[in-house]
Write a protein that holds these residues in place. Sequence first.
Motif, PDB file in Angstrom:
ATOM      1  N   ALA A 133      22.562  34.568  32.222  1.00  0.00           N
ATOM      2  CA  ALA A 133      21.860  35.035  31.022  1.00  0.00           C
ATOM      3  C   ALA A 133      22.901  35.485  30.005  1.00  0.00           C
ATOM      4  O   ALA A 133      24.037  35.809  30.377  1.00  0.00           O
ATOM      5  N   PRO A 134      22.525  35.543  28.736  1.00  0.00           N
ATOM      6  CA  PRO A 134      23.438  36.126  27.761  1.00  0.00           C
ATOM      7  C   PRO A 134      23.635  37.612  28.038  1.00  0.00           C
ATOM      8  O   PRO A 134      22.709  38.297  28.495  1.00  0.00           O
ATOM      9  N   TYR A 135      24.832  38.108  27.799  1.00  0.00           N
ATOM     10  CA  TYR A 135      25.087  39.542  27.893  1.00  0.00           C
ATOM     11  C   TYR A 135      24.260  40.230  26.810  1.00  0.00           C
ATOM     12  O   TYR A 135      24.145  39.719  25.697  1.00  0.00           O
ATOM     13  N   PRO A 136      23.662  41.382  27.107  1.00  0.00           N
ATOM     14  CA  PRO A 136      22.789  42.047  26.118  1.00  0.00           C
ATOM     15  C   PRO A 136      23.571  42.735  24.997  1.00  0.00           C
ATOM     16  O   PRO A 136      23.560  43.956  24.846  1.00  0.00           O
ATOM     17  N   THR A 137      24.256  41.932  24.202  1.00  0.00           N
ATOM     18  CA  THR A 137      25.043  42.451  23.086  1.00  0.00           C
ATOM     19  C   THR A 137      24.127  42.812  21.919  1.00  0.00           C
ATOM     20  O   THR A 137      23.066  42.210  21.752  1.00  0.00           O
ATOM     21  N   ARG A 138      24.566  43.768  21.111  1.00  0.00           N
ATOM     22  CA  ARG A 138      23.817  44.115  19.908  1.00  0.00           C
ATOM     23  C   ARG A 138      24.794  44.540  18.817  1.00  0.00           C
ATOM     24  O   ARG A 138      25.979  44.759  19.085  1.00  0.00           O
ATOM     25  N   ASP A 139      24.304  44.634  17.586  1.00  0.00           N
ATOM     26  CA  ASP A 139      25.147  45.079  16.485  1.00  0.00           C
ATOM     27  C   ASP A 139      25.646  46.494  16.740  1.00  0.00           C
ATOM     28  O   ASP A 139      24.972  47.302  17.408  1.00  0.00           O
ATOM     29  N   PHE A 140      26.786  46.798  16.179  1.00  0.00           N
ATOM     30  CA  PHE A 140      27.402  48.098  16.427  1.00  0.00           C
ATOM     31  C   PHE A 140      26.541  49.241  15.894  1.00  0.00           C
ATOM     32  O   PHE A 140      26.083  49.231  14.755  1.00  0.00           O
ATOM     33  N   ASP A 141      26.328  50.218  16.739  1.00  0.00           N
ATOM     34  CA  ASP A 141      25.555  51.418  16.418  1.00  0.00           C
ATOM     35  C   ASP A 141      26.113  52.539  17.280  1.00  0.00           C
ATOM     36  O   ASP A 141      25.990  52.511  18.504  1.00  0.00           O
ATOM     37  N   ARG A 142      26.740  53.524  16.644  1.00  0.00           N
ATOM     38  CA  ARG A 142      27.392  54.598  17.409  1.00  0.00           C
ATOM     39  C   ARG A 142      26.418  55.344  18.304  1.00  0.00           C
ATOM     40  O   ARG A 142      26.724  55.663  19.450  1.00  0.00           O
ATOM     41  N   ASP A 143      25.229  55.631  17.784  1.00  0.00           N
ATOM     42  CA  ASP A 143      24.268  56.392  18.580  1.00  0.00           C
ATOM     43  C   ASP A 143      23.758  55.560  19.754  1.00  0.00           C
ATOM     44  O   ASP A 143      23.611  56.069  20.867  1.00  0.00           O
ATOM     45  N   LEU A 145      25.339  53.412  21.355  1.00  0.00           N
ATOM     46  CA  LEU A 145      26.396  53.267  22.352  1.00  0.00           C
ATOM     47  C   LEU A 145      26.305  54.349  23.427  1.00  0.00           C
ATOM     48  O   LEU A 145      26.788  54.166  24.541  1.00  0.00           O
ATOM     49  N   LYS A 146      25.666  55.456  23.112  1.00  0.00           N
ATOM     50  CA  LYS A 146      25.460  56.496  24.113  1.00  0.00           C
ATOM     51  C   LYS A 146      24.461  56.041  25.176  1.00  0.00           C
ATOM     52  O   LYS A 146      24.512  56.488  26.323  1.00  0.00           O
ATOM     53  N   ARG A 147      23.564  55.148  24.789  1.00  0.00           N
ATOM     54  CA  ARG A 147      22.442  54.776  25.646  1.00  0.00           C
ATOM     55  C   ARG A 147      22.649  53.480  26.411  1.00  0.00           C
ATOM     56  O   ARG A 147      21.939  53.218  27.380  1.00  0.00           O
ATOM     57  N   SER A 148      23.612  52.670  25.990  1.00  0.00           N
ATOM     58  CA  SER A 148      23.912  51.441  26.722  1.00  0.00           C
ATOM     59  C   SER A 148      25.279  50.923  26.323  1.00  0.00           C
ATOM     60  O   SER A 148      25.717  51.135  25.189  1.00  0.00           O
ATOM     61  N   CYS A 149      25.926  50.254  27.249  1.00  0.00           N
ATOM     62  CA  CYS A 149      27.213  49.620  26.947  1.00  0.00           C
ATOM     63  C   CYS A 149      26.905  48.187  26.529  1.00  0.00           C
ATOM     64  O   CYS A 149      26.870  47.281  27.360  1.00  0.00           O
ATOM     65  N   TYR A 150      26.669  47.991  25.255  1.00  0.00           N
ATOM     66  CA  TYR A 150      26.248  46.695  24.749  1.00  0.00           C
ATOM     67  C   TYR A 150      27.429  45.835  24.281  1.00  0.00           C
ATOM     68  O   TYR A 150      27.226  44.760  23.711  1.00  0.00           O
ATOM     69  N   ILE A 151      28.655  46.298  24.507  1.00  0.00           N
ATOM     70  CA  ILE A 151      29.850  45.536  24.160  1.00  0.00           C
ATOM     71  C   ILE A 151      30.410  44.912  25.428  1.00  0.00           C
ATOM     72  O   ILE A 151      30.739  45.617  26.388  1.00  0.00           O
ATOM     73  N   CYS A 152      30.501  43.598  25.453  1.00  0.00           N
ATOM     74  CA  CYS A 152      31.023  42.902  26.623  1.00  0.00           C
ATOM     75  C   CYS A 152      32.544  42.915  26.559  1.00  0.00           C
ATOM     76  O   CYS A 152      33.137  42.324  25.640  1.00  0.00           O
ATOM     77  N   GLN A 153      33.167  43.553  27.528  1.00  0.00           N
ATOM     78  CA  GLN A 153      34.617  43.779  27.478  1.00  0.00           C
ATOM     79  C   GLN A 153      35.446  42.506  27.306  1.00  0.00           C
ATOM     80  O   GLN A 153      36.344  42.459  26.467  1.00  0.00           O
ATOM     81  N   PRO A 154      35.210  41.412  28.060  1.00  0.00           N
ATOM     82  CA  PRO A 154      36.047  40.227  27.853  1.00  0.00           C
ATOM     83  C   PRO A 154      35.856  39.556  26.500  1.00  0.00           C
ATOM     84  O   PRO A 154      36.671  38.709  26.108  1.00  0.00           O
ATOM     85  N   ALA A 155      34.803  39.933  25.778  1.00  0.00           N
ATOM     86  CA  ALA A 155      34.550  39.349  24.457  1.00  0.00           C
ATOM     87  C   ALA A 155      34.998  40.282  23.338  1.00  0.00           C
ATOM     88  O   ALA A 155      34.616  40.098  22.179  1.00  0.00           O
TER      89      ALA A 155
END
Length: 297
Positions: A133-143, A145-155
Amino acid sequence: MTDFSLPLVSIVTPSYNSAPFLAECVESVLTQDYPNIEYIIMDGGSTDGTEAILERYRGRVARIHSAPDFGQGQAINRGLVGAAGEIVAFLNADDAYLPGAVSEAVRHMTAHKQVAVVYGNAFHVAEDGTTLAPYPTRDFDRDALKRSCYICQPAAFVRREAFERAGALNPAFHYVLDYDLWIRLAAGSDFLRIEPFLAKSRVHGGSKSVSDRRAFYREVFSMLLKHFGYVPYEWVQGYASYLVERKDQFFTTPRQTIVSALLCLAIGSWINRRRIGTFLKDWLAHRTVGKALSRPA
């Protein structure tokens, strides 16, 4: 041919007993179309045949180092000592870049000088490379980021100056060292999400975050309490669902039940006992809780 007019990108691969995946990872870096890459492989003293694989790449990468270390974070930090890249990235030995990933990241970082981190979309893949499945990435949002790690590290690709200013990786973390880094970087830097798919993030039984979910969640809680003094509902509910269903949460989606909802309330209230009112509001604000309470466990 190296083009010194382009920013140098230093990429570190930490490796430990990842022989089944290592060659794909290394080849995904060496076959990038970007002409100015410094590639460093830091092996933690593998005993599974990794050394023979690495021998094939001597002379084709900037540096190969093999010696015991204290984990992924220390290996990456050590690898970047002496590296010269203006942009840095780390690619675990069981992950891989997609073609054109580095060029896409550099193009956007060059166009957006104020941005410290560029991250793209990615795929979760299984042990055999099958796309899950696609990694659950989303547009950057500081708040958010507290609730989910939506940044895929290798990307993700980071300006070296920002990486060093943030204090590099915290080697004390073994499961959430990238998540911790994003939070520290986000405190004073801008991120940019780009649309192209840049990487494959492999999910398999040997993955740290899959093989020991209890330890993973406990480290998430510790890290979030350190940064924010609070663990949001989403993380607590994920842990409660795992405790009830014992599912890996990658290959299967846990259900929220009355039992897991109430367990979430109990665990979250204890973890956030200094902010119990905030957590209760957080718990009540999620409509899925109400739905869970209205159906049988």
